[in-house]
Design an enzyme around this catalytic site. Structure first.
Site, PDB file in Angstrom:
ATOM      1  N   GLU A 332      74.723  77.306   5.408  1.00 19.38           N
ATOM      2  CA  GLU A 332      73.471  76.575   5.140  1.00 19.38           C
ATOM      3  C   GLU A 332      73.243  75.419   6.105  1.00 19.38           C
ATOM      4  O   GLU A 332      72.149  74.853   6.150  1.00 19.38           O
ATOM      5  CB  GLU A 332      73.492  75.986   3.716  1.00 19.38           C
ATOM      6  N   LYS A 441      88.351  81.015  -0.744  1.00 23.47           N
ATOM      7  CA  LYS A 441      88.163  81.377   0.663  1.00 23.47           C
ATOM      8  C   LYS A 441      89.482  81.861   1.242  1.00 23.47           C
ATOM      9  O   LYS A 441      90.434  81.107   1.341  1.00 23.47           O
ATOM     10  CB  LYS A 441      87.623  80.190   1.460  1.00 23.47           C
TER      11      LYS A 441
HETATM   12  P1  AMP Z   1      80.553  79.270   4.811  1.00 30.62           P
HETATM   13  O1  AMP Z   1      79.162  79.108   4.365  1.00 30.62           O
HETATM   14  O2  AMP Z   1      81.121  80.620   4.544  1.00 30.62           O
HETATM   15  O3  AMP Z   1      80.729  78.832   6.228  1.00 30.62           O
HETATM   16  O4  AMP Z   1      81.451  78.296   3.944  1.00 30.62           O
HETATM   17  C1  AMP Z   1      81.229  76.913   3.869  1.00 30.62           C
HETATM   18  C2  AMP Z   1      82.281  76.281   3.018  1.00 30.62           C
HETATM   19  O5  AMP Z   1      83.580  76.500   3.592  1.00 30.62           O
HETATM   20  C3  AMP Z   1      82.185  74.797   2.856  1.00 30.62           C
HETATM   21  O6  AMP Z   1      81.245  74.414   1.882  1.00 30.62           O
HETATM   22  C4  AMP Z   1      83.610  74.445   2.454  1.00 30.62           C
HETATM   23  O7  AMP Z   1      83.850  74.737   1.091  1.00 30.62           O
HETATM   24  C5  AMP Z   1      84.422  75.398   3.312  1.00 30.62           C
HETATM   25  N1  AMP Z   1      84.808  74.756   4.576  1.00 30.62           N
HETATM   26  C6  AMP Z   1      84.224  74.896   5.782  1.00 30.62           C
HETATM   27  N2  AMP Z   1      84.872  74.157   6.706  1.00 30.62           N
HETATM   28  C7  AMP Z   1      85.876  73.516   6.068  1.00 30.62           C
HETATM   29  C8  AMP Z   1      86.883  72.581   6.471  1.00 30.62           C
HETATM   30  N3  AMP Z   1      87.014  72.195   7.717  1.00 30.62           N
HETATM   31  N4  AMP Z   1      87.717  72.129   5.511  1.00 30.62           N
HETATM   32  C9  AMP Z   1      87.621  72.530   4.227  1.00 30.62           C
HETATM   33  N5  AMP Z   1      86.687  73.408   3.793  1.00 30.62           N
HETATM   34  C10 AMP Z   1      85.823  73.890   4.697  1.00 30.62           C
END
Ligand code: AMP
Length: 544
Positions: A332, A441
């Site tokens: 997003e 995740k």
């Molecule tokens: P996505 O939309 O699949 O890219 O997922 C986004 C989500 O991944 C975020 O809202 C976090 O929950 C997690 N996320 C992304 N980058 C990080 C990071 N560097 N550290 C911890 N969680 C992360």
């Protein structure tokens, strides 16, 4: 009074034009799914992307039509990408790791008119083709020699045949409003149906400039960049736009993302910068440790998608002399929202102190405002301790989902709730401390706990079931199924896992099952996941 500057709509076709004119001979090197390395240039990619546009127009593709891709990172994929966006149609990247029913749902929701794909996904598409009424034509990367003798896909054509006879010469790129839709990417990182994030040309151009900042993913024309993060993950973290802006050489890894294959490309192409989720670096680290190989060319990597593990920072910075940068973002948010570059306050800290900073998700980038609020929406102090809901707003942040799925997603002041829980310190470094969304995740891909729970409670012996993410050394997190049985009932763990395996992709099946007398419930009768996460904090998977 209006300013007297030129009107120059921010559309992404200008990015490839810029690269072809100013960095035309720079190479795009791809490991094709068939194996061999294919070398092309920005100038060549532009010529062929214009042929894609001409071929799409010849088939009646119009402004706003959705064109799907099911493909790994490659020069071919990049041509479809720019050829589609250049004429104002919408490039919809699909994640091949989703299970078939999910892909069917997404393709139908997007109403994709065409589907470009790598040969490896032919069986997958053949299995679901009769459920995809909107897809008129399937285009398989490669030439006619790669086509199967017979296929269940209606109107299957090779990409080379699709482009043959085209010159691209008469095609006009751009010329539409910069707020025109440009790319579509569904996120499954939420509960409920997948949600489509519809990027605009303007948001993609601005995000590329933002992510090209020297204190972010910024690289130069002399860099050789290996974008391992897939093009179907939030625009490859913007790299397919930001690298042509910089004029960097691009090395596209194709399908092989194991440690040895990644090492081969890093070494053979003298890669200086790369970006990927932690699991990829874990696999590379394992290969390096086993083989005794070093990384003489690689200078810096960006790790994101999940929190960067401390041992990766120690290993890559300590042993391999590779700077590890940590970024945070979401589908997003285009995706980069924050980046952990050192500041005057942190750059000279001793290594052990610096690691604590590097484990944080970093400072907001210009164009993305971050805020942390309590349950009542009140702003929390920037003290590095007070954790709350992480909110974001900015020029490349979703305002609503495609076709309004999920309704209004912004609060009255325009903030989007990330469903991450975080704090921000006095220097502006944000740190994620928890996740409010009920998803797991694993290796950079989402698994829905609720979906797995629903399948498990469908078993006659199960009274209640909960799925939580538990730390795993290779995959960051893996799902653990916690089961409360009905009185006097029993079931083998294997039976429950097999049941789940009938409904979801293999990699989404929990790694283990534990039976408990009672699953804790919260005040509203919902499963108390916080309590379960606490109970199983030190749980070790047999696979770990
Ligand atoms: P996505 O939309 O699949 O890219 O997922 C986004 C989500 O991944 C975020 O809202 C976090 O929950 C997690 N996320 C992304 N980058 C990080 C990071 N560097 N550290 C911890 N969680 C992360």
């Amino acid at each position: 009074m209006l300013g007297r500057m030129q009107d120059w709509p921010l559309t992404v076709d200008k990015i490839l034009d810029h690269a072809a004119i100013n960095h035309g001979t720079r190479e795009i090197i791809s490991r094709s799914v068939a194996g061999p390395i294919v070398r092309t240039t920005y100038a060549d990619i532009r010529v062929r992307a214009r042929k894609v546009s001409e071929a799409l127009l010849a088939r009646g593709v119009k402004l706003g039509d959705r064109i799907g891709t099911l493909a790994w990172n490659s020069g071919d994929h990049m041509e479809t990408w720019y050829g589609t966006m250049g004429i104002g149609s919408v490039l919809h990247t699909l994640n091949p790791r989703l299970y078939p029913e999910q892909l069917v749902w997404i393709i139908n929701h997007a109403e994709d008119r065409m589907m470009f794909f790598d040969v490896t996904f032919l069986p997958l598409l053949e299995a679901i083709a009769d459920k995809l009424p909107t897809v008129e034509t399937f285009v398989m990367y490669g030439d006619d020699s790669m086509l199967p003798e017979s296929t269940k896909l209606p109107n299957l054509i090779s990409n080379e045949a699709f482009l043959s006879g085209m010159s691209g010469a008469g095609v006009t790129w751009g010329g539409f409003d910069e707020n025109t839709a440009c790319g579509l990417c569904y996120t499954s990182g939420t509960t409920g149906d997948p949600k489509g994030v519809l990027y605009s040309h303007r948001s993609n151009v601005l995000h590329s400039l933002i992510s090209q900042h020297v204190d972010a993913m910024g690289v130069g024309a002399s860099d050789v960049v290996l974008p391992i993060v897939p093009m179907f993950h939030a625009n490859c973290w913007g790299l397919v736009f930001s690298l042509p802006i910089a004029g960097s050489t691009i090395v596209m890894p194709g399908a092989q993302l194991d440690g040895e294959s990644v090492y081969e490309l890093l070494d053979a192409e003298k890669v200086t910068y790369s970006a990927a989720v932690p699991t990829v670096w874990m696999m590379l680290a394992e290969y390096l440790e086993q083989s005794g190989k070093m990384l003489p060319h690689l200078k810096r990597v960006t790790i994101g998608g999940s929190a960067v593990p401390e041992n990766i920072i120690r290993l890559f910075e300590g042993k391999y002399d590779v700077q590890v940068d940590h970024g945070w973002g979401m589908t997003e948010t285009s995706p980069l929202g924050s980046y952990c570059a050192m500041s005057p306050e942190t750059k000279d800290l001793p290594f052990e102190e610096k690691i604590k900073v590097k484990l944080k998700q970093g400072r907001a980038l210009f164009g993305a405002e971050l805020n942390v609020v309590d349950d009542a929406g009140r702003q929390l102090p920037r003290d590095g301790k007070s954790s709350g809901h992480l909110m974001i707003r900015g020029c490349a942040i979703a305002a609503s989902y495609y076709k309004d799925v999920g309704g209004n997603i912004l609060d009255e002041n325009g903030w989007f709730d990330t469903s991450d829980v975080a704090n921000i310190d006095r220097y502006g470094f944000m740190q994620i401390t928890d996740r409010a969304k009920d998803v797991i995740k694993s290796g950079g891909e989402w698994i829905s706990s609720i979906e797995l729970e629903n399948i498990a409670v469908g078993h006659e012996a199960v009274a209640n079931a909960a799925v939580i993410g538990v730390a795993h050394p290779k995959w960051d997190e893996r799902p653990l199924l916690i089961v409360q049985l009905k009185q006097d009932c029993s079931v083998a763990p294997e039976e429950l896992l097999a049941l789940i395996g009938q409904h979801v992709a293999k990699w989404q099946v929990p790694d283990d099952v534990v039976f408990v007398n009672e699953i804790p419930l919260g005040a509203t009768g919902k499963i108390n996941k916080l309590a379960l996460r606490e109970t199983f904090r030190d749980y070790k998977f047999p696979t770990a």
